[in-house]
Design an enzyme around this catalytic site. Structure first.
Site, PDB file in Angstrom:
ATOM      1  N   THR A  71       0.874  -1.173   0.000  1.00 24.07           N
ATOM      2  CA  THR A  71       0.000   0.000   0.000  1.00 24.07           C
ATOM      3  C   THR A  71       0.914   1.227   0.000  1.00 24.07           C
ATOM      4  O   THR A  71       2.143   1.102  -0.074  1.00 24.07           O
ATOM      5  CB  THR A  71      -0.863   0.031   1.286  1.00 24.07           C
ATOM      6  OG1 THR A  71       0.017   0.244   2.406  1.00 24.07           O
ATOM      7  CG2 THR A  71      -1.650  -1.261   1.474  1.00 24.07           C
TER       8      THR A  71
ATOM      9  N   ALA B 284       1.150  -6.613   9.257  1.00 23.69           N
ATOM     10  CA  ALA B 284       0.387  -5.870   8.240  1.00 23.69           C
ATOM     11  C   ALA B 284      -0.847  -5.217   8.846  1.00 23.69           C
ATOM     12  O   ALA B 284      -1.621  -5.842   9.564  1.00 23.69           O
ATOM     13  CB  ALA B 284      -0.032  -6.815   7.110  1.00 23.69           C
TER      14      ALA B 284
ATOM     15  N   SER C 179      -2.205   1.716   9.703  1.00 26.31           N
ATOM     16  CA  SER C 179      -1.622   2.055  11.006  1.00 26.31           C
ATOM     17  C   SER C 179      -1.748   3.520  11.424  1.00 26.31           C
ATOM     18  O   SER C 179      -1.335   3.869  12.524  1.00 26.31           O
ATOM     19  CB  SER C 179      -0.134   1.676  11.001  1.00 26.31           C
ATOM     20  OG  SER C 179       0.577   2.537  10.118  1.00 26.31           O
TER      21      SER C 179
ATOM     22  N   THR D 293      -1.052  -2.824  19.476  1.00 26.70           N
ATOM     23  CA  THR D 293      -0.714  -1.481  19.924  1.00 26.70           C
ATOM     24  C   THR D 293      -1.253  -1.193  21.325  1.00 26.70           C
ATOM     25  O   THR D 293      -2.258  -1.785  21.747  1.00 26.70           O
ATOM     26  CB  THR D 293      -1.325  -0.462  18.928  1.00 26.70           C
ATOM     27  OG1 THR D 293      -1.201   0.849  19.460  1.00 26.70           O
ATOM     28  CG2 THR D 293      -2.810  -0.719  18.674  1.00 26.70           C
ATOM     29  N   ASP D 294      -0.625  -0.238  22.003  1.00 33.33           N
ATOM     30  CA  ASP D 294      -1.139   0.194  23.313  1.00 33.33           C
ATOM     31  C   ASP D 294      -2.432   0.997  23.170  1.00 33.33           C
ATOM     32  O   ASP D 294      -3.144   1.216  24.150  1.00 33.33           O
ATOM     33  CB  ASP D 294      -0.083   1.016  24.078  1.00 33.33           C
ATOM     34  CG  ASP D 294       0.375   2.283  23.368  1.00 33.33           C
ATOM     35  OD1 ASP D 294      -0.106   2.561  22.243  1.00 33.33           O
ATOM     36  OD2 ASP D 294       1.220   2.998  23.942  1.00 33.33           O
ATOM     37  N   GLU D 295      -2.751   1.451  21.929  1.00 31.54           N
ATOM     38  CA  GLU D 295      -3.941   2.299  21.755  1.00 31.54           C
ATOM     39  C   GLU D 295      -5.237   1.549  22.046  1.00 31.54           C
ATOM     40  O   GLU D 295      -6.277   2.171  22.255  1.00 31.54           O
ATOM     41  CB  GLU D 295      -3.986   2.886  20.338  1.00 31.54           C
ATOM     42  CG  GLU D 295      -2.767   3.721  20.045  1.00 31.54           C
ATOM     43  CD  GLU D 295      -2.960   4.752  18.958  1.00 31.54           C
ATOM     44  OE1 GLU D 295      -4.091   4.954  18.505  1.00 31.54           O
ATOM     45  OE2 GLU D 295      -1.948   5.355  18.562  1.00 31.54           O
TER      46      GLU D 295
ATOM     47  N   TYR E  77      -8.942   3.439  14.139  1.00 34.62           N
ATOM     48  CA  TYR E  77      -7.731   2.596  14.094  1.00 34.62           C
ATOM     49  C   TYR E  77      -7.661   1.689  15.318  1.00 34.62           C
ATOM     50  O   TYR E  77      -7.540   0.462  15.199  1.00 34.62           O
ATOM     51  CB  TYR E  77      -6.473   3.476  14.009  1.00 34.62           C
ATOM     52  CG  TYR E  77      -5.199   2.725  14.367  1.00 34.62           C
ATOM     53  CD1 TYR E  77      -4.701   1.723  13.534  1.00 34.62           C
ATOM     54  CD2 TYR E  77      -4.501   2.992  15.550  1.00 34.62           C
ATOM     55  CE1 TYR E  77      -3.548   1.011  13.868  1.00 34.62           C
ATOM     56  CE2 TYR E  77      -3.357   2.301  15.898  1.00 34.62           C
ATOM     57  CZ  TYR E  77      -2.879   1.309  15.052  1.00 34.62           C
ATOM     58  OH  TYR E  77      -1.740   0.608  15.385  1.00 34.62           O
TER      59      TYR E  77
ATOM     60  N   LYS F  21      -7.863  -2.427  15.728  1.00 35.56           N
ATOM     61  CA  LYS F  21      -6.795  -3.252  16.318  1.00 35.56           C
ATOM     62  C   LYS F  21      -7.343  -4.025  17.520  1.00 35.56           C
ATOM     63  O   LYS F  21      -6.988  -5.183  17.728  1.00 35.56           O
ATOM     64  CB  LYS F  21      -5.609  -2.375  16.739  1.00 35.56           C
ATOM     65  CG  LYS F  21      -4.818  -1.757  15.593  1.00 35.56           C
ATOM     66  CD  LYS F  21      -4.108  -2.760  14.691  1.00 35.56           C
ATOM     67  CE  LYS F  21      -2.953  -3.457  15.345  1.00 35.56           C
ATOM     68  NZ  LYS F  21      -2.151  -4.257  14.361  1.00 35.56           N
TER      69      LYS F  21
ATOM     70  N   VAL G 147       1.593  21.086  15.259  1.00 35.43           N
ATOM     71  CA  VAL G 147       1.371  20.477  16.578  1.00 35.43           C
ATOM     72  C   VAL G 147      -0.127  20.526  16.850  1.00 35.43           C
ATOM     73  O   VAL G 147      -0.721  21.613  16.870  1.00 35.43           O
ATOM     74  CB  VAL G 147       2.155  21.251  17.666  1.00 35.43           C
ATOM     75  CG1 VAL G 147       1.794  20.733  19.058  1.00 35.43           C
ATOM     76  CG2 VAL G 147       3.652  21.132  17.409  1.00 35.43           C
TER      77      VAL G 147
ATOM     78  N   ARG H 224       2.965  10.524  24.834  1.00 37.46           N
ATOM     79  CA  ARG H 224       3.181   9.208  24.243  1.00 37.46           C
ATOM     80  C   ARG H 224       4.427   8.601  24.877  1.00 37.46           C
ATOM     81  O   ARG H 224       5.268   9.316  25.406  1.00 37.46           O
ATOM     82  CB  ARG H 224       3.376   9.316  22.707  1.00 37.46           C
ATOM     83  CG  ARG H 224       2.155   9.898  21.949  1.00 37.46           C
ATOM     84  CD  ARG H 224       1.011   8.917  21.963  1.00 37.46           C
ATOM     85  NE  ARG H 224      -0.173   9.333  21.217  1.00 37.46           N
ATOM     86  CZ  ARG H 224      -1.213   9.977  21.738  1.00 37.46           C
ATOM     87  NH1 ARG H 224      -1.198  10.336  23.016  1.00 37.46           N
ATOM     88  NH2 ARG H 224      -2.265  10.264  21.009  1.00 37.46           N
TER      89      ARG H 224
END
Ligand code: NAD
Ligand code: DAU
Length: 354
Positions: free
Chosen positions: A35, A81, A84, A133-135, A159, A163, A215, A223
């Site tokens: 991609t 994959a 992200s 991910t931690d998200e 996203y 996940k 920003v 983070r």
């Protein structure tokens, strides 16, 4: 002995494949759709190396997944994959559900069929390592303890929700079918070959071009930054010694607000590539915030340290210096990925934030 890696032409996947083959002769079959985020130039050092087999294809293509598993008989599947980027998920969530949920489902089903037919010793040794991910844990209050593996799932963006869904599928395939899975939930990575849509490479590239450094909001979102080489060593440790069905949080013990990250990069560039017009920090521009922006992520990485003996090797000071130097030395790579559709993305994401 072979690994099947998905997404190995992206940022973390390509770093993993390069690291793996620098340390081992175990071949890697690399399935990647290429991609916008996938780039064969990341794998340039492996050109002509018979240990690396690249296959351009979709993880949602069950027939292809089955063929690769039957042909190469990997002892493990390492699944990077994904779609992200959080901002892209806000502007177009459909691709995230397809790749992250349906793609992971397709791989799980392919792996389950393959694994079920293995001889007993091979079945016991097989691993499906899902890189997450931690998200998925959502946002932390300023004084809340860092995420442990037992933290409830509270994803807030398309996203992270996609996940989280994939993590649940992986857990269910272990619980219901006994598939020997491993899940890693990692914090924000940075380092070579990161696509310049993410904060650190975007700030480096924009600063070098004398463009505004956007920003979001007040820049006080926190983070936990981890050098990508440390993420790769953590995945190697989990693959080698992780317990089937276990989850491991991976982080850098390095919480920082975005605005500090941006100022650190500006100071490094002032030293390494001074700007005639004055300090790079003058380019900092506060723009409108990301919708639903998570305020803070922080990883408690004590389990992986206690059980597998892993800790990050890089400090943020050493890792960010190496990263800035890498981008200075790879201006051609940056220019190439910034051509074409990248410009459309920058227009779509940043024009509305002015
Ligand atoms: P990336 O966007 O740089 O790379 C993703 C790769 O997946 C690309 O090479 C892309 O071509 C490929 N891909 C996308 N859709 C595909 C499909 N349908 N079939 C086959 N290949 C496809 O991502 P990244 O930053 O390297 O992240 C890799 C993994 O690590 C992801 O699962 C992500 O959720 C996770 N993760 C990333 C971070 C981070 O900070 N970047 C942190 C924690 C976890
Ligand atoms: O926490 C792990 C996650 O880290 C991964 O799962 C994701 O794949 C990865 O993209 C990353 O997500 P973030 O949204 O945290 O990363 P990003 O680099 O996009 O943004 C980092 C922070 O910087 C975030 O608070 C948003 C902010 N930001 C980002 C961009 C692109 C800005 O302030 N300006 C920007 O232009």
């Amino acid at each position: 002995m072979t690994l099947l890696v998905t997404g190995g032409a992206g940022f973390i996947g390509s770093n993993f494949v390069l690291d793996w083959l620098a340390r081992s002769d175990e071949p890697v079959v690399n399935l990647d759709l290429l991609t916008y985020a996938g780039n064969l130039r990341n794998l340039g050092p492996l050109q002509g190396d018979a240990r690396h087999v690249f296959v351009q294809g979709d993880i949602c293509d069950r027939a292809l997944v089955d063929r690769l598993l039957a042909e190469h008989r990997p002892r493990a599947l390492v699944h990077f994959a994904a779609e992200s980027h959080v901002d892209r998920s806000i502007l177009g969530p459909g691709a995230f559900v397809r790749t992250n949920v349906e793609g992971t489902f397709t791989l799980l089903e392919g792996a389950r069929t393959h694994w079920s037919a293995l001889a007993e010793a091979e079945r016991a040794a097989f691993r499906f390592l899902h890189v997450s991910t931690d998200e998925v844990y959502g946002s932390l209050a300023p004084d809340a303890p860092a995420f442990t593996e037992a933290h409830p799932y509270e994803p807030s963006s398309p996203y992270s929700a996609s996940k989280a869904a994939s993590d649940h599928l992986v857990r269910a395939w272990h619980h219901t079918y006994g598939l020997p899975v491993l899940t890693t939930n990692c914090s924000n990575n940075y380092g070579p070959y990161q696509f310049p849509e993410k904060l650190i490479p975007l700030v480096i590239a924009n600063a070098l071009a004398g463009q505004p450094l956007p920003v979001y909001g007040d820049g006080m979102q926190v983070r936990d930054w981890l050098y990508v080489g440390d993420h790769c060593s953590a995945i190697r440790a989990v693959l080698a010694r992780g317990g089937a069905g276990q989850t491991y949080n991976i982080g850098g013990w390095n919480e920082q607000p975005n605005i500090e990250i941006v100022h650190t990069i500006c100071a490094l560039l002032d030293e390494l590539r001074p700007r005639a017009e004055g300090p790079h920090a003058r380019l900092v521009t506060h723009v409108s915030d990301r919708p639903g922006h998570d305020r803070r992520y922080a990883i408690d990485a004590r389990k992986i340290e206690r059980e597998l003996g892993w800790r990050p090797a890089e400090t943020f000071a050493s890792g960010i210096r190496r990263t800035v130097q890498w981008y200075l030395e790879h201006a051609g790579w940056v220019a190439e990925v910034q051509s074409g559709s990248y410009r459309d993305w920058v227009a779509a994401n940043y024009e509305q934030r002015r």
